[in-house]
Design an enzyme around this catalytic site. Structure first.
Site, PDB file in Angstrom:
ATOM      1  N   ASP A 258       0.051   5.485   0.999  1.00 32.67           N
ATOM      2  CA  ASP A 258      -0.897   5.618   0.976  1.00 32.67           C
ATOM      3  C   ASP A 258      -1.230   8.195   0.912  1.00 32.67           C
ATOM      4  OD1 ASP A 258      -3.061   3.521   1.840  1.00 32.67           O
ATOM      5  OD2 ASP A 258      -2.208   3.752   3.575  1.00 32.67           O
TER       6      ASP A 258
ATOM      7  N   GLU B 170       0.922  -1.228   0.185  1.00 27.46           N
ATOM      8  CA  GLU B 170       0.114   0.029  -0.039  1.00 27.46           C
ATOM      9  C   GLU B 170       1.423   1.141   0.291  1.00 27.46           C
ATOM     10  OE1 GLU B 170      -3.776  -0.395   2.156  1.00 27.46           O
ATOM     11  OE2 GLU B 170      -3.475   1.294   3.187  1.00 27.46           O
TER      12      GLU B 170
ATOM     13  N   GLU C  12      -2.997  10.400   3.121  1.00 26.30           N
ATOM     14  CA  GLU C  12      -3.665  10.324   3.850  1.00 26.30           C
ATOM     15  C   GLU C  12      -4.596  11.500   4.486  1.00 26.30           C
ATOM     16  OE1 GLU C  12      -5.048   6.282   5.610  1.00 26.30           O
ATOM     17  OE2 GLU C  12      -3.201   7.314   6.291  1.00 26.30           O
TER      18      GLU C  12
END
Length: 316
Positions: A128, A126, A130
Site C-alpha cells: 500500500d 497487499e 496511502e
C-alpha cells in the site's frame, strides 16, 4: 524602518537557501531538494488508463482525462471512486503520477496499492501507498504498509512527511515488487525497502495481485477514530492520475504459477534482472535521506503497540 525590514528579509532568505537541502519555507513547513537518484520511471512505458484499468466503484465519479491516458477520481457525499487493473501480476513495477486535492482534506484517503483480497479473502496480500489528508493542517501524510498471507492484524505501517506540496503538481508514486525486495519510491527516491529475508518470509506478499487506485472516506480510522471526519463542505475532492506504469509478470488464467523466467535476459520478467536485485548506492543515499529527514512513524519503533516486535524488526 523599511530598509531594516528589507535587510532582515534578505538575511532570513539567505539562511533558508544556505541550510542543507532546504529550498522553501512556508506556512506548510520546510520543503527540501531530494538527492539525485536514477529515474526508474523512465525505464517503463505508460499504460493508458482506459486500456489498462476497469472501474471498481463510483462510476459517476470516475472522469477520464487526456483522451483516456489519465483520470480524475472524485470523492463527494455520494461516493468515492476507484480503478482496478485488468491484469493480475506475480510481481512488477507499478507507478502513477498523482496530484492530490488541496484545502482541508481531513479523512480523505488516496490509495495506490496492490491487493488480492478479492481472490484470497482470508489470507490476502497487499502493498500500500496511502496518502492521508491531514486533520489539522493543509498537509498530506504518506503512509506505506504491507500485508502478507492475511497478516492484517500485524500492521507494518511507516509514515512520512513529503518534501514538496503534492497538491500543486503531479508527483510519481512507485512500487517495485519482486522476489528480492519491495521498494516504495516517491519521485524515484526510495523511502522504504523491505528485503525478502527469512525474518519476514511468512508475511512477504507472494501471490498474484491487482493494482488499485482509489479515493475514499476513511474518517473512521484515518483521523483518530473519527475525531476529524471528512468535511463535505469542501467537496468535491479530486485526485488526478496520469503516467500510469504497470510492467511485470502477468498472471494467465491457464497457469496460476509464475510463468516468468528469472533470467535477467527474459523479456517476460522485467524486474527480476540484476539491476533490480538491490538498491544502487545513489538509491541507498536517497533512502537514508528520506528516512532520516521525513519519516516520523515506524511500526518497528512502536513498543506500546507491539509488546513483542515483529521478527523483521529485530533483524534490523
Amino acid at each position: 524602518m523599511e530598509l531594516f525590514q528589507d535587510g532582515l528579509l534578505l538575511f532570513t532568505l539567505s539562511l533558508v537557501l544556505c541550510s542543507s537541502n532546504t529550498v522553501l519555507v512556508s506556512s506548510r513547513g520546510a520543503f527540501y531538494t531530494a538527492p539525485t537518484v536514477p529515474h526508474l520511471t523512465d525505464g517503463f512505458s505508460h499504460v493508458s488508463v482506459s486500456e489498462g484499468f476497469s472501474e471498481s466503484f463510483g462510476h459517476s465519479n470516475v472522469h477520464p482525462t487526456r483522451n483516456g491516458s489519465g483520470v480524475d477520481l472524485v470523492l463527494n457525499k455520494s461516493s468515492g471512486s476507484g480503478l482496478v487493473s485488468r491484469n493480475k501480476y506475480h510481481h512488477g513495477f507499478f507507478s502513477a503520477a498523482i496530484k492530490l486535492p488541496s484545502g482541508f482534506t481531513s479523512g480523505v484517503v488516496v490509495a495506490f496499492y496492490l491487493s488480492n483480497a478479492d481472490v484470497f479473502p482470508h489470507n490476502h496480500d497487499e502493498i500500500d501507498f496511502e496518502l492521508l489528508g491531514h486533520e489539522k493542517r493543509r498537509e498530506w501524510v504518506l503512509q506505506t504498509n504491507i500485508y502478507g498471507n492475511g497478516s492484517v492484524r500485524t500492521g507494518r505501517e511507516e509514515k512520512f512527511y513529503l518534501w514538496f506540496d503534492p497538491t500543486q503538481q503531479f508527483h510519481h508514486y512507485s512500487i517495485l515488487w519482486n522476489n528480492h525486495h519491495i521498494v516504495f519510491l516517491v519521485d524515484n527516491v526510495p523511502v522504504r525497502e523491505i528485503p525478502h529475508t527469512d525474518a519476514i518470509s511468512s508475511a512477504y506478499p507472494s501471490k498474484p495481485m491487482s493494482l488499485h487506485a482509489t479515493i475514499w472516506d476513511a474518517s473512521e480510522w484515518a483521523t483518530h477514530g473519527g475525531k476529524y471526519p471528512v468535511n463535505y463542505k469542501y467537496a468535491p475532492f479530486v485526485a488526478s492520475l496520469a503516467e500510469m506504469e504497470m510492467e511485470g509478470c502477468v498472471l494467465h488464467s491457464t497457469n496460476s504459477a509464475s510463468p516468468c523466467s528469472k533470467s535477467r535476459l527474459s523479456s517476460l520478467d522485467p524486474v527480476e534482472g540484476e539491476e533490480f536485485v538491490k538498491l544502487s548506492q545513489q538509491q541507498i543515499t536517497g533512502l537514508e535521506w528520506a528516512r532520516k529527514k521525513l519519516m516520523f512513524y515506524s511500526y518497528c519503533k512502536d513498543t506500546s503497540r507491539y509488546k513483542v516486535l515483529p521478527p523483521e524488526c529485530k533483524a534490523k
